[in-house]
Design an enzyme around this catalytic site. Structure first.
Site, PDB file in Angstrom:
ATOM      1  N   ASP A  80       0.843  -1.202   0.000  1.00 55.44           N
ATOM      2  CA  ASP A  80       0.000   0.000   0.000  1.00 55.44           C
ATOM      3  C   ASP A  80       0.874   1.247   0.000  1.00 55.44           C
ATOM      4  OD1 ASP A  80      -2.261   1.584   0.052  1.00 55.44           O
ATOM      5  OD2 ASP A  80      -2.880   1.028   2.086  1.00 55.44           O
ATOM      6  N   LYS A  81       0.190   2.366  -0.165  1.00 45.61           N
ATOM      7  CA  LYS A  81       0.839   3.672  -0.114  1.00 45.61           C
ATOM      8  C   LYS A  81       0.112   4.500   0.932  1.00 45.61           C
ATOM      9  CE  LYS A  81      -1.133   6.821  -1.826  1.00 45.61           C
ATOM     10  NZ  LYS A  81      -1.796   8.146  -1.884  1.00 45.61           N
ATOM     11  N   HIS A  82       0.840   5.363   1.611  1.00 45.42           N
ATOM     12  CA  HIS A  82       0.166   6.319   2.502  1.00 45.42           C
ATOM     13  C   HIS A  82       0.691   7.712   2.178  1.00 45.42           C
ATOM     14  CE1 HIS A  82      -1.783   7.995   6.034  1.00 45.42           C
ATOM     15  NE2 HIS A  82      -0.692   8.712   6.189  1.00 45.42           N
ATOM     16  N   THR A 120      -9.622  10.484   0.251  1.00 42.98           N
ATOM     17  CA  THR A 120      -9.910   9.526  -0.819  1.00 42.98           C
ATOM     18  C   THR A 120     -11.344   9.000  -0.745  1.00 42.98           C
ATOM     19  OG1 THR A 120      -7.604   8.926  -0.919  1.00 42.98           O
ATOM     20  CG2 THR A 120      -9.145   7.310  -1.794  1.00 42.98           C
ATOM     21  N   ARG A 168      -5.481  13.775  21.726  1.00 42.67           N
ATOM     22  CA  ARG A 168      -4.416  14.657  21.197  1.00 42.67           C
ATOM     23  C   ARG A 168      -5.028  15.882  20.518  1.00 42.67           C
ATOM     24  NH1 ARG A 168      -1.645  11.140  17.067  1.00 42.67           N
ATOM     25  NH2 ARG A 168      -0.507  13.036  16.593  1.00 42.67           N
ATOM     26  N   SER A 183       0.607   6.743  15.069  1.00 44.58           N
ATOM     27  CA  SER A 183      -0.790   6.810  14.638  1.00 44.58           C
ATOM     28  C   SER A 183      -0.942   6.298  13.205  1.00 44.58           C
ATOM     29  CB  SER A 183      -1.260   8.266  14.765  1.00 44.58           C
ATOM     30  OG  SER A 183      -2.476   8.457  14.112  1.00 44.58           O
ATOM     31  N   LYS A 187      -2.103   1.801  11.977  1.00 46.32           N
ATOM     32  CA  LYS A 187      -3.228   1.445  11.097  1.00 46.32           C
ATOM     33  C   LYS A 187      -2.715   0.671   9.878  1.00 46.32           C
ATOM     34  CE  LYS A 187      -4.345   5.804  11.543  1.00 46.32           C
ATOM     35  NZ  LYS A 187      -4.828   7.163  11.586  1.00 46.32           N
TER      36      LYS A 187
HETATM   37  N1  URA Z   1      -2.717  11.499  10.445  1.00 44.64           N
HETATM   38  C1  URA Z   1      -2.890  10.447  11.291  1.00 44.64           C
HETATM   39  O1  URA Z   1      -3.426   9.405  10.909  1.00 44.64           O
HETATM   40  N2  URA Z   1      -2.468  10.580  12.566  1.00 44.64           N
HETATM   41  C2  URA Z   1      -1.859  11.691  13.034  1.00 44.64           C
HETATM   42  O2  URA Z   1      -1.483  11.716  14.190  1.00 44.64           O
HETATM   43  C3  URA Z   1      -1.684  12.788  12.140  1.00 44.64           C
HETATM   44  C4  URA Z   1      -2.121  12.648  10.854  1.00 44.64           C
END
Ligand code: URA
Length: 436
Positions: A80-82, A120, A168, A183, A187
């Site tokens: 995957d890409k993020h 997206t 946060r 974070s 995921k």
């Molecule tokens: N995007 C995320 O998924 N988590 C963060 O803490 C900041 C941006």
């Protein structure tokens, strides 16, 4: 370790053992750790940072707070890409089917837009019938049969992130590199990937506008992901200008499909999409090198194989079977569509730049983005025909797609005010590559 002792250790800059981090995150999930303690811990990390080992420990503990997907039946090419997000960044739409057409599997779990960057998922919701929340069985079947499925977050992946992020967000502790790293990666690790490529944006439309800060985040993400056992590299890419020629939802779907048709209308989006695809193919062994990956990705695009995958994915997830051939019949369009020119007398030929964040805010003003998670959005509105990076002065600034005159005027004012004089040459699309 008691939560207060754990927080005290971070406050006093003593190292946190992985077991203590895992126990704290387990406590977040089972209620032993209070909101106040999560907030105090987040602030201690914000102020004192984390070592790489600690960041790996936090990421893994957050991954293990929920379900971890298992794609072992698909072999080693699940990738995957993020992206850290930007304006006109619709890379995911053409990228996933390109990888699928090259033999990889992309189970892409995406988010909605918040603030100036688009999401997206919102773009896919512009396609009538497309189900962004299919059941698990459908998700797995589409990934297996077509090679890619782009869907929304499920609450079961890294649920500790949702709790911690929510705290946060209201305690001024979002902008912490180790917390952002944990974070994002918790995921991605929970999605069961065998490889990841990160697109870390730099420039006025990016989450981290400054190159040094973006590099620090990219380096942290790459080191922690590899430390947690997921092969990962990052490309830092230019976000000092909208990436595609469109910003919005339906308008970005059109731009992505035009790229998949390889009609020549999106040169910069094409360059960055192919560079990311090349790295993804190489990282899971579908190509011997990124150079070879680039050839394969380009072939998937020029042959129409990626377009065909995209069409099949849309249809398998509930969208129209003829979507790619008849997208104008299916996508919503706005009642007002009008060009916007530069103010009289201004000459920016060869030097036009933008405060790109402002363009993202113009999309929100049109109703195409949200400032609060619960906001509804208008999928039809947005900006198209945005000037290219090397604008020669011969075309309008952009075309505005608005629901009514009032929002048209607001957006027009904001777009004009976003114009800047660019110093120097057009920067390269790919700024830097970061590997472990
Ligand atoms: N995007 C995320 O998924 N988590 C963060 O803490 C900041 C941006």
């Amino acid at each position: 370790m008691l939560p207060q002792e754990f927080i005290r250790a971070k406050r006093d800059r003593r190292p946190l053992p992985a077991e203590a981090i895992a126990d704290f995150v387990a406590g977040v999930m089972d209620g032993r750790v209070t909101e106040g303690q999560i907030a105090a811990f987040a602030m201690a990390v914000f102020l004192n940072g984390m070592s790489r080992d600690e960041a790996v420990g936090l990421t893994v503990a957050m991954r293990d707070s929920g379900t971890v997907l298992d794609w072992s039946d698909l072999g080693p090419t699940v990738v995957d890409k993020h992206s850290t997000g930007g304006v006109g960044d619709n890379v995911s739409l053409p990228l996933a089917p390109i990888i699928a057409a090259c033999g990889g599997y992309v189970p892409m779990i995406s988010g909605r837009g918040l603030g100036h960057t688009g999401g997206t998922l919102d773009k896919f919701e512009a396609i009538p019938g497309y189900d962004v929340k299919p059941d698990d069985e459908t998700f797995r079947r589409v990934v297996k049969e077509i090679g890619c499925a782009i869907i929304g977050q499920t609450g079961s992946l890294a649920p500790a992130d949702k709790t911690i992020y929510g705290i946060r967000d209201v305690t001024a502790t979002v902008e912490s590199v180790p917390l952002i790293t944990a974070s994002i990666l918790s995921k991605k690790l929970a999605a069961g990937l065998k490889g990841l490529v990160l697109d870390v944006k730099v420039g006025s439309g990016a989450f981290m506008p400054n190159a040094d800060a973006a590099r620090e985040l990219a380096t942290s993400l790459v080191e922690v992901a590899n430390g947690a056992g997921m092969p990962t590299i990052a490309l830092m890419t230019d976000m000092d200008h909208p990436l595609a020629s469109a910003a919005g939802n339906a308008v970005e779907v059109r731009s992505a499909v035009n790229l998949l048709k390889d009609d020549g209308s999106e040169p910069r989006l094409r360059e960055i999409t192919l560079a990311l695809a090349a790295e993804m193919l190489a990282i899971v062994g579908l190509a011997d090198s990124a150079q070879e990956g680039l050839k394969k990705a380009e072939e998937a695009l020029t042959s129409g194989a990626a377009l065909e995958r995209f069409g099949r994915m849309v249809s398998a997830l509930g969208g129209p079977a003829n979507f790619v051939d008849r997208m104008d019949d299916h996508l919503p369009s706005a009642p007002i569509i009008r060009d916007l020119t530069l103010s009289e007398g201004s000459d920016y030929r060869g030097q036009l730049g933008f405060d790109t964040r402002e363009l993202g805010l113009a999309v929100i003003e049109l109703g195409g983005g949200r400032t609060r998670p619960q906001d509804n959005i208008d999928h039809a509105v947005g900006l198209t025909d945005l000037v290219p990076r090397d604008w020669d002065g011969s075309t309008p600034l952009c075309r505005i797609h608005a629901r009514d005159e009032a929002t048209f005027e607001l957006a027009a004012k904001r777009v004009r005010a976003a114009v800047r004089r660019r110093e120097g040459d057009v920067p390269a699309a790919i700024v830097e590559r970061i590997s472990a």
